[in-house]
Design an enzyme around this catalytic site. Sequence first.
Site, PDB file in Angstrom:
ATOM      1  N   LYS A  76     146.673  89.498 111.566  1.00 44.66           N
ATOM      2  CA  LYS A  76     146.698  89.739 110.129  1.00 44.66           C
ATOM      3  C   LYS A  76     148.097  89.432 109.620  1.00 44.66           C
ATOM      4  O   LYS A  76     149.094  89.706 110.306  1.00 44.66           O
ATOM      5  CB  LYS A  76     146.321  91.198 109.861  1.00 44.66           C
ATOM      6  CG  LYS A  76     146.122  91.560 108.407  1.00 44.66           C
ATOM      7  CD  LYS A  76     145.601  92.991 108.289  1.00 44.66           C
ATOM      8  CE  LYS A  76     145.450  93.439 106.849  1.00 44.66           C
ATOM      9  NZ  LYS A  76     144.903  94.816 106.743  1.00 44.66           N
ATOM     10  N   SER A 151     141.846  95.175 102.867  1.00 47.82           N
ATOM     11  CA  SER A 151     142.854  94.144 102.892  1.00 47.82           C
ATOM     12  C   SER A 151     142.751  93.197 104.088  1.00 47.82           C
ATOM     13  O   SER A 151     143.445  92.173 104.131  1.00 47.82           O
ATOM     14  CB  SER A 151     144.251  94.801 102.898  1.00 47.82           C
ATOM     15  OG  SER A 151     144.467  95.521 104.091  1.00 47.82           O
ATOM     16  N   SER A 175     140.684  99.329 104.653  1.00 45.83           N
ATOM     17  CA  SER A 175     141.013  97.910 104.767  1.00 45.83           C
ATOM     18  C   SER A 175     140.368  97.184 105.935  1.00 45.83           C
ATOM     19  O   SER A 175     140.403  95.952 105.985  1.00 45.83           O
ATOM     20  CB  SER A 175     142.533  97.728 104.827  1.00 45.83           C
ATOM     21  OG  SER A 175     143.108  97.979 103.569  1.00 45.83           O
TER      22      SER A 175
END
Length: 473
Positions: A76, A151, A175
Amino acid sequence: MAQLHDLTAIEQLSALRHGEISPVELVAHYLGRIARLDGELGAFVEVTGDAAVERAEALSRTEPLGALWGLPFADKDLVARAGVPTRFGSRLHSDFVPDTTADQAAVLDEAGGISLGKTSTPEFGLTGYTETLIGPPARDPWDPRNGAGGSSGGAASAVAAGLLPLAPGSDGGGSIRIPAATVGLVGIKPSRGRVPFASGLDGPGGLAVAGPIARTVPDAALLLDVQAGGRPHAFATRAPHSGPFLDAATVPGASARVGMTVVSPWDDAEDIRLDPDAARAVEIAAALLQDAGHGVDAFAWRPRGYPEMFTTLWRMSAARMALTDAQLELVEPVTAWLAREGRALSGADVLETLGGASVFERETIAAFAPFDAVLTPALALSPRPVGWFDREDAARSFAQQVQYAPYSSFVNVAGLPAIVLPVTADASGHPVSVQLIGRPGGEAAIISLAAQLERRRGPMGHPGIWDRDARLP
């Protein structure tokens, strides 16, 4: 004919270990799919193909050791990897290249995984949708007109589209679970303290933890085992655990008592409207669990004082960012609003909020204590179109995120483990998911229940973009 990306991560690992495919072949397959499909999806912000091939070649000369040996993943874009641009979803860091690798990435390397690059995330991971100023939005492979959530939106988009077999994510208010549910995947938010390098114990309210995103419950359990066991614990507090989570995903557990609710802590503060498909998914999951021999009982839950407390916690998290006034003019309006609001809080505000979060944690754990797991919707609404969230009016954007995912953030405040997985589909064929919340340290129980749901639910099919290769002339 099945292609490599049709196999589960565990099946790909088996093929690697038996010499049926090599790490080089598997990496080349996924890099090819990324090159063909990611332009439509926006899942990646950086592809490190040369480094991935070099690592795959090196691993091919070694024994197949390590839980992820030869298996591709991606970091990520909030996670530093030495020599690779790490932008945190923000133009403030468009030129930042770290010289050290964070534990979140190093642990997967040590297990034999191969990073293919960086997946997209909203600025500093602050929102439940992945639309930024530095790249295209992350899109839902089932319908690319829709966003992939956030996210960890890029990670979820990549796994759902068959660009990765699995991916690590992080979850401070949903997220992992929001994007996983948006695109029909399995996502696990571990208990506070479970994953040593992202335990939640070092942040305000103990919100943010690391966890896996995958296509199947066993694949997610495999990655969680790697994350949970990759480093010694730095804190005296940790979630109790016995045995690999992968065992829980493959061996049915004892009969469980499951509570069922569609109440969220935001119901009295925001206009929460539960989509009929989301309500139906909860009913289907309850019926499947009952068929598997588990008891399912609806229960009344009336949480108190949550909305103001969580909103302040989120502002506190943003206030920690070391941004100058000039930099605040360059970030997303939502980021600037949260940071400024957080900096305006008094010490008394902060102490009162942290105390309120502790009370909410205890009350929620007590309310859920009669059950081995609590079943809720994963999302209140169907996937939202790209551009639906207001990126200029920060207060409105926050309210929209709550309306979309009112069942997520309270699990972080309570420190409990949770898993989302699809159990049915809407009229268009898009997966619709539910959430199972466990007791403190109760990952094994909810993983077992989710695996049973997955087996009884049966195959879900693939998003249209997944098998495009098979339809090409």
